[in-house]
Design an enzyme around this catalytic site. Structure first.
Site, mmCIF file in Angstrom:
data_model
loop_
_atom_site.group_PDB
_atom_site.id
_atom_site.type_symbol
_atom_site.label_atom_id
_atom_site.label_comp_id
_atom_site.label_asym_id
_atom_site.label_seq_id
_atom_site.Cartn_x
_atom_site.Cartn_y
_atom_site.Cartn_z
ATOM 1 N N ALA A 1 -3.656 8.107 -3.354
ATOM 2 C CA ALA A 1 -2.196 7.493 -3.306
ATOM 3 C C ALA A 1 -2.318 6.403 -3.999
ATOM 4 O O ALA A 1 -2.380 5.270 -3.216
ATOM 5 C CB ALA A 1 -1.323 7.680 -2.016
ATOM 6 N N VAL A 2 -2.397 6.037 -5.209
ATOM 7 C CA VAL A 2 -2.766 5.058 -5.976
ATOM 8 C C VAL A 2 -1.254 4.226 -5.840
ATOM 9 O O VAL A 2 -0.325 4.686 -6.388
ATOM 10 C CB VAL A 2 -3.196 4.976 -7.425
ATOM 11 C CG1 VAL A 2 -3.525 3.845 -8.316
ATOM 12 C CG2 VAL A 2 -4.352 6.134 -7.494
ATOM 13 N N THR B 1 0.862 -1.265 0.013
ATOM 14 C CA THR B 1 -0.094 -0.020 0.198
ATOM 15 C C THR B 1 0.865 1.257 -0.042
ATOM 16 O O THR B 1 2.196 1.251 -0.121
ATOM 17 C CB THR B 1 -0.940 -0.087 1.439
ATOM 18 O OG1 THR B 1 -1.846 1.173 0.970
ATOM 19 C CG2 THR B 1 -0.151 0.224 2.577
ATOM 20 N N ASN B 2 0.262 2.339 0.011
ATOM 21 C CA ASN B 2 1.099 3.736 -0.003
ATOM 22 C C ASN B 2 0.511 4.278 1.221
ATOM 23 O O ASN B 2 -0.455 4.217 2.012
ATOM 24 C CB ASN B 2 0.516 4.531 -1.150
ATOM 25 C CG ASN B 2 1.215 4.151 -2.484
ATOM 26 O OD1 ASN B 2 2.121 3.633 -2.429
ATOM 27 N ND2 ASN B 2 0.381 4.641 -3.444
ATOM 28 N N LEU B 3 1.420 5.435 1.644
ATOM 29 C CA LEU B 3 1.026 6.266 2.768
ATOM 30 C C LEU B 3 0.169 7.201 2.688
ATOM 31 O O LEU B 3 0.421 8.030 1.436
ATOM 32 C CB LEU B 3 2.300 7.071 3.295
ATOM 33 C CG LEU B 3 3.283 6.128 4.349
ATOM 34 C CD1 LEU B 3 4.470 7.185 4.577
ATOM 35 C CD2 LEU B 3 2.557 5.984 5.724
#
Ligand code: CTP
Ligand code: CA
Length: 224
Positions: free
Chosen positions: A100-101, A33-35
């Site tokens: 934030a893809v 995932t992203n932050l």
């Protein structure tokens, strides 16, 4: 109460916002995932609704409450966000991509939990690139007014200006991350065809109102 005093700058306008991170599974118990807390995107959705817009918020996994008056759809992966965003964007007036893809997903998601082999060797994961949601929407034959966000760790001005042109968006909002993540405030820079506008650090709610006013001011005028 705030909504009552807010000028209805977006009355009758259809606004789509993507927010939060995406989560790309590796197996049933893991993923990448992203932050992203989702705070900036949710604040924008709320500010747009306060201005009278019809707002659809497409959200990756976050711990945030749905802003009042906003239609929210939850997704997990970039692919799911892409499909919902594309269908929501057709006929929309404004598309704001704050999510934030994850740039990559795992090519082959394991149906069962991947076990350690015992020989100390990690699994070899193969990645494939996810579709660019914002660039796809912005390249539609009759795109909504598209706004992108970019968090850069280096050379914000050059990276953000180039990204704006590459994605074909009239407005790109940049911040020098990753210190903006999860905070209640943010310091952003606006990039458009005229150049660069630096906004002072502000609370995300106040900043969202300011950005919505900027966006509303750039929409084509109706007949009334
Ligand atoms: N974005 C998107 N779909 C993607 C990737 C990004 O819609 N698959 C959107 C983001 O929501 C954001 C903007 O594009 O509004 C910029 O995202 P960013 O990750 O900075 O751009 P990338 O093109 O992925 O470039 P980078 O290599 O710097 O990550
Ligand atoms: Ca990216």
């Amino acid at each position: 109460i705030v909504a009552f005093f807010q000028p209805k700058l977006l009355q009758g306008k259809r606004v789509v916002v993507t927010a939060g991170p995406t989560f790309e599974p590796i197996d049933p118990v893991r993923g990448i995932t992203n932050l992203s807390s989702g705070k900036m995107g949710f604040a924008l959705a709320r500010a747009a609704a306060d201005c009278g817009a019809d707002v659809r918020l497409i959200a990756g996994p976050t711990a945030l409450e749905t802003p009042w008056g906003v239609v929210r759809e939850d997704v997990q992966t970039a692919q799911q966000m892409y499909e919902l965003a594309l269908s929501a964007a057709s006929g929309a007036d404004v598309f704001i991509a704050v999510a934030a893809v994850a740039d990559w997903r795992v090519a082959h998601v394991s149906p069962g939990k991947i076990k350690k082999t015992g020989d100390g060797l990690p699994p070899a994961l193969e990645f494939v690139e996810n579709p660019d949601i914002l660039a796809t929407v912005a390249h539609l034959p009759e795109p909504p007014f598209c706004v992108g966000f970019a968090a850069e760790t280096d050379d914000l001005d050059n990276n953000a200006a180039a990204k704006r042109v590459r994605k074909n968006v009239p407005l790109l909002i940049g911040n020098l991350g990753p210190d903006a993540f999860g905070r209640e405030d943010n310091e952003v820079v606006l990039y458009d065809e005229h150049g660069v506008t630096r906004l002072p650090r502000a609370d995300k709610t106040a900043l969202a109102r300011e950005l919505i006013a900027v966006i509303a001011g750039r929409l084509p005028r109706g007949l009334f």
